[in-house]
Design a protein around this motif. Structure first.
Motif, PDB file in Angstrom:
ATOM      1  N   PHE A 157      61.321  43.021  24.038  1.00 39.42           N
ATOM      2  CA  PHE A 157      61.118  44.467  24.185  1.00 39.42           C
ATOM      3  C   PHE A 157      62.420  45.213  23.908  1.00 39.42           C
ATOM      4  O   PHE A 157      62.419  46.289  23.301  1.00 39.42           O
ATOM      5  CB  PHE A 157      60.613  44.790  25.596  1.00 39.42           C
ATOM      6  CG  PHE A 157      60.369  46.257  25.823  1.00 39.42           C
ATOM      7  CD1 PHE A 157      59.346  46.916  25.171  1.00 39.42           C
ATOM      8  CD2 PHE A 157      61.175  46.986  26.696  1.00 39.42           C
ATOM      9  CE1 PHE A 157      59.115  48.277  25.374  1.00 39.42           C
ATOM     10  CE2 PHE A 157      60.961  48.334  26.898  1.00 39.42           C
ATOM     11  CZ  PHE A 157      59.921  48.983  26.243  1.00 39.42           C
ATOM     12  N   THR A 161      62.789  48.107  21.017  1.00 40.76           N
ATOM     13  CA  THR A 161      63.296  49.461  21.234  1.00 40.76           C
ATOM     14  C   THR A 161      64.638  49.672  20.549  1.00 40.76           C
ATOM     15  O   THR A 161      64.893  50.735  19.979  1.00 40.76           O
ATOM     16  CB  THR A 161      63.425  49.744  22.735  1.00 40.76           C
ATOM     17  OG1 THR A 161      64.269  48.737  23.346  1.00 40.76           O
ATOM     18  CG2 THR A 161      62.069  49.719  23.422  1.00 40.76           C
ATOM     19  N   SER A 177      57.280  45.261  15.601  1.00 44.34           N
ATOM     20  CA  SER A 177      56.183  44.780  16.428  1.00 44.34           C
ATOM     21  C   SER A 177      55.331  43.754  15.690  1.00 44.34           C
ATOM     22  O   SER A 177      54.781  42.836  16.308  1.00 44.34           O
ATOM     23  CB  SER A 177      55.311  45.966  16.862  1.00 44.34           C
ATOM     24  OG  SER A 177      54.207  45.534  17.614  1.00 44.34           O
ATOM     25  N   THR A 185      50.935  42.725  26.116  1.00 37.20           N
ATOM     26  CA  THR A 185      51.337  44.129  26.228  1.00 37.20           C
ATOM     27  C   THR A 185      51.967  44.656  24.938  1.00 37.20           C
ATOM     28  O   THR A 185      52.639  45.677  24.962  1.00 37.20           O
ATOM     29  CB  THR A 185      52.341  44.302  27.384  1.00 37.20           C
ATOM     30  OG1 THR A 185      53.517  43.516  27.113  1.00 37.20           O
ATOM     31  CG2 THR A 185      51.747  43.876  28.699  1.00 37.20           C
ATOM     32  N   ARG A 186      51.751  43.953  23.812  1.00 40.25           N
ATOM     33  CA  ARG A 186      52.425  44.349  22.585  1.00 40.25           C
ATOM     34  C   ARG A 186      52.063  45.762  22.158  1.00 40.25           C
ATOM     35  O   ARG A 186      52.944  46.558  21.817  1.00 40.25           O
ATOM     36  CB  ARG A 186      52.084  43.356  21.463  1.00 40.25           C
ATOM     37  CG  ARG A 186      52.631  43.718  20.088  1.00 40.25           C
ATOM     38  CD  ARG A 186      54.158  43.793  20.035  1.00 40.25           C
ATOM     39  NE  ARG A 186      54.762  42.533  20.382  1.00 40.25           N
ATOM     40  CZ  ARG A 186      55.682  42.382  21.342  1.00 40.25           C
ATOM     41  NH1 ARG A 186      56.120  43.429  22.028  1.00 40.25           N
ATOM     42  NH2 ARG A 186      56.186  41.204  21.620  1.00 40.25           N
ATOM     43  N   ASP A 189      53.674  48.282  24.547  1.00 41.59           N
ATOM     44  CA  ASP A 189      55.120  48.364  24.323  1.00 41.59           C
ATOM     45  C   ASP A 189      55.435  49.175  23.065  1.00 41.59           C
ATOM     46  O   ASP A 189      56.382  49.970  23.039  1.00 41.59           O
ATOM     47  CB  ASP A 189      55.716  46.953  24.191  1.00 41.59           C
ATOM     48  CG  ASP A 189      55.639  46.171  25.484  1.00 41.59           C
ATOM     49  OD1 ASP A 189      55.423  46.792  26.545  1.00 41.59           O
ATOM     50  OD2 ASP A 189      55.785  44.937  25.426  1.00 41.59           O
ATOM     51  N   THR A 193      57.429  52.743  22.883  1.00 37.51           N
ATOM     52  CA  THR A 193      58.623  52.873  22.043  1.00 37.51           C
ATOM     53  C   THR A 193      58.490  54.046  21.083  1.00 37.51           C
ATOM     54  O   THR A 193      59.421  54.838  20.918  1.00 37.51           O
ATOM     55  CB  THR A 193      58.855  51.576  21.253  1.00 37.51           C
ATOM     56  OG1 THR A 193      58.991  50.482  22.167  1.00 37.51           O
ATOM     57  CG2 THR A 193      60.110  51.672  20.399  1.00 37.51           C
ATOM     58  N   VAL A 343      54.104  51.239  33.280  1.00 38.15           N
ATOM     59  CA  VAL A 343      55.330  50.606  32.785  1.00 38.15           C
ATOM     60  C   VAL A 343      56.553  50.924  33.641  1.00 38.15           C
ATOM     61  O   VAL A 343      57.539  50.192  33.619  1.00 38.15           O
ATOM     62  CB  VAL A 343      55.614  51.021  31.324  1.00 38.15           C
ATOM     63  CG1 VAL A 343      54.477  50.590  30.432  1.00 38.15           C
ATOM     64  CG2 VAL A 343      55.839  52.525  31.212  1.00 38.15           C
ATOM     65  N   PRO A 347      61.733  50.982  31.125  1.00 37.22           N
ATOM     66  CA  PRO A 347      61.680  51.079  29.663  1.00 37.22           C
ATOM     67  C   PRO A 347      62.182  52.414  29.133  1.00 37.22           C
ATOM     68  O   PRO A 347      62.829  52.475  28.076  1.00 37.22           O
ATOM     69  CB  PRO A 347      60.185  50.872  29.354  1.00 37.22           C
ATOM     70  CG  PRO A 347      59.661  50.109  30.518  1.00 37.22           C
ATOM     71  CD  PRO A 347      60.420  50.627  31.697  1.00 37.22           C
TER      72      PRO A 347
END
Length: 369
Positions: A157, A161, A177, A185-186, A189, A193, A343, A347
C-alpha cells in the motif's frame, strides 16, 4: 413417393428447435450453419461484457461533461460517480464488464500514455532537472514503503500511494494497482489513493504557485518546481500556465518526464513482488514484462521517431485519457463508500506525508543550489 419427398427434407428436418417453451416455434439454426466458432465466442464475450462496460462508459461520459462545465478533475468525478452506482457494479450481470474495464481497459490506457512522450522532451530539460525529477520519484516511493511500515500498514500500500504521489497521480495508482499482488482490499486501496492524490493535487495547484512566488523562484525554476511536485498532469498544466507561458511549458515537460518514469517503476515493482513470490498459491505467474508496458515503450519510440503524424499521435493520447477515465469509473463502481469509511486516518496521513516528502526534496534542491 410424394412431391415433398422428391424435393428434399421437410421443414421440420431443416431446423433444430432448442426449446419449444422459450422460442415458441422460432427455428434455431445449428451453430455450424450460422457462425464460425471464433465469431460465436466473440458474440458471447460481447454479450457478457456489454452491461457492465456500458455502465462504465456512461459514467465516464457524465464525468467528462461535468469536468468540462465545472472545471473539476475528471478523474475525481469519474470515481465519485462510479461509487454512486456501486449497486450496479455488484450485480452479477454487470460485474464481468466492470472487471474488464477496471483491468483490461486500464492497461490499454496506460500503454497509450506513451503517445504523449518523446525522448526529445526529456533531453530538452537538462541533466540536473532530469536527476531531480528521478530522485523525487525514487525517494517518495521509498518513503512511502518505509512510512507504511512505520504506520503498520501493508508495504505494498505504501508503494501504491508513494508511486501515485511521485509519478502521475490517479493514472499511476491505477497502473501500479494492476501489477501489485492480489488483495481483498485492492480496489478499496486504489480508490482511496485516487481520492487522496486528486484532492491534494487540486490543493497544490492553488497553493504551490504561491509558495514559488514567496520564495522568489523564476519562471523556469517555478516550472521545474510545479512539474516535479504536483501529482496529476491536468493540475500541473493549470498551475504552470496560470503563472506564465514559460512556466507552463517547463512544468508540462517535467511532468511528462515523470510520467515516462512510470515504465521503469512498474517494471521494478512487478519484479520485486514477483521475486518474493507474493502471488497466491496456485495462481498463474505474471509475465516478466507486462504487455501494456511493451505497448508503452513502442508508442514512445514511434512518437520519438516521428514516423506517425503528430495529429494521429495526439488522437492516441486522447484515447488514453478516455480509457483511463472509463477504468476509474469502473474501479469506483466496484468500491463501496462504506468500505472506505473503515480505513481510518493512517492511510490519509501516509499520502499527506509522501506529498510533503517530494515537496521538501524539490524545494531544498531548488533553493540551496
Amino acid at each position: 413417393m410424394s412431391r415433398l419427398d422428391e424435393t428434399g427434407p421437410s421443414l421440420s428436418d431443416q431446423f433444430a428447435f432448442s426449446s419449444y417453451d422459450s422460442l415458441e416455434g422460432v427455428p434455431v439454426l445449428a451453430a455450424s450453419e450460422t457462425q464460425a466458432p471464433a465469431a460465436r465466442r466473440l458474440v458471447i464475450a460481447v454479450r457478457r461484457l456489454a452491461p457492465g462496460l456500458s455502465i462504465a462508459i456512461l459514467v465516464a461520459l457524465a464525468a467528462s461533461w461535468l469536468a468540462e462545465h465545472y472545471g473539476a478533475p475528471v478523474m475525481l468525478f469519474a470515481l465519485l460517480l462510479g461509487m454512486a452506482v456501486n449497486f450496479v457494479g455488484q450485480d452479477v450481470r454487470c460485474r464481468p464488464g466492470i472487471d474488464f474495464a477496471a483491468r483490461t481497459i486500464l492497461r490499454l490506457g496506460v500503454a497509450l500514455l506513451g503517445a504523449r512522450i518523446t525522448l526529445e522532451q526529456a533531453r530538452s530539460l537538462g541533466t540536473e532537472t532530469l536527476l531531480l525529477a528521478t530522485a523525487g520519484v525514487v525517494v517518495t516511493i521509498l518513503a512511502g514503503w518505509g512510512l507504511a511500515r512505520a504506520l503498520r500498514l501493508r508495504a505494498d500500500f505504501g508503494v501504491l500511494t508513494g508511486g501515485a504521489v511521485a509519478i502521475c497521480g490517479a493514472s499511476a495508482a491505477l497502473a501500479l494497482s494492476s501489477v501489485l499482488p492480489p488483495s481483498p482490499t485492492r480496489e478499496r486501496d486504489t480508490v482511496l489513493t485516487v481520492v487522496g492524490v486528486t484532492a491534494l493535487s487540486t490543493i497544490a495547484m492553488v497553493v504551490y504557485p504561491l509558495i514559488a512566488a514567496a520564495l522568489g523562484l523564476g519562471d523556469v525554476e517555478t516550472g521545474v518546481f510545479l512539474g516535479a511536485t504536483i501529482h496529476d498532469v491536468a493540475q500541473v498544466v493549470g498551475a504552470g500556465y496560470g503563472v506564465s507561458k514559460p512556466t507552463g511549458d517547463t512544468a508540462t515537460l517535467v511532468k511528462l518526464f515523470r510520467v515516462a518514469l512510470l515504465l521503469p517503476t512498474i517494471l521494478v515493482v512487478a519484479l520485486i513482488f514477483r521475486s518474493r513470490g507474493v502471488a497466491s498459491a496456485g495462481a498463474r505467474t505474471p509475465p516478466l514484462v507486462p504487455a501494456f508496458l511493451v505497448g508503452f515503450v513502442v508508442l514512445v519510440a514511434v512518437n520519438s521517431l516521428g514516423v506517425v503524424p503528430a495529429a494521429a499521435m495526439e488522437q492516441v493520447g486522447g484515447a488514453s485519457r478516455w480509457f483511463l477515465v472509463t477504468a476509474i469509473a469502473a474501479v469506483g463502481a466496484k468500491t463501496s463508500l462504506g468500505e472506505l469509511a473503515l480505513v481510518g486516518w493512517k492511510p490519509v496521513l501516509l499520502i499527506v506525508l509522501e506529498t510533503a516528502v517530494v515537496l521538501g526534496l524539490v524545494l531544498a534542491v531548488l533553493t540551496l543550489t
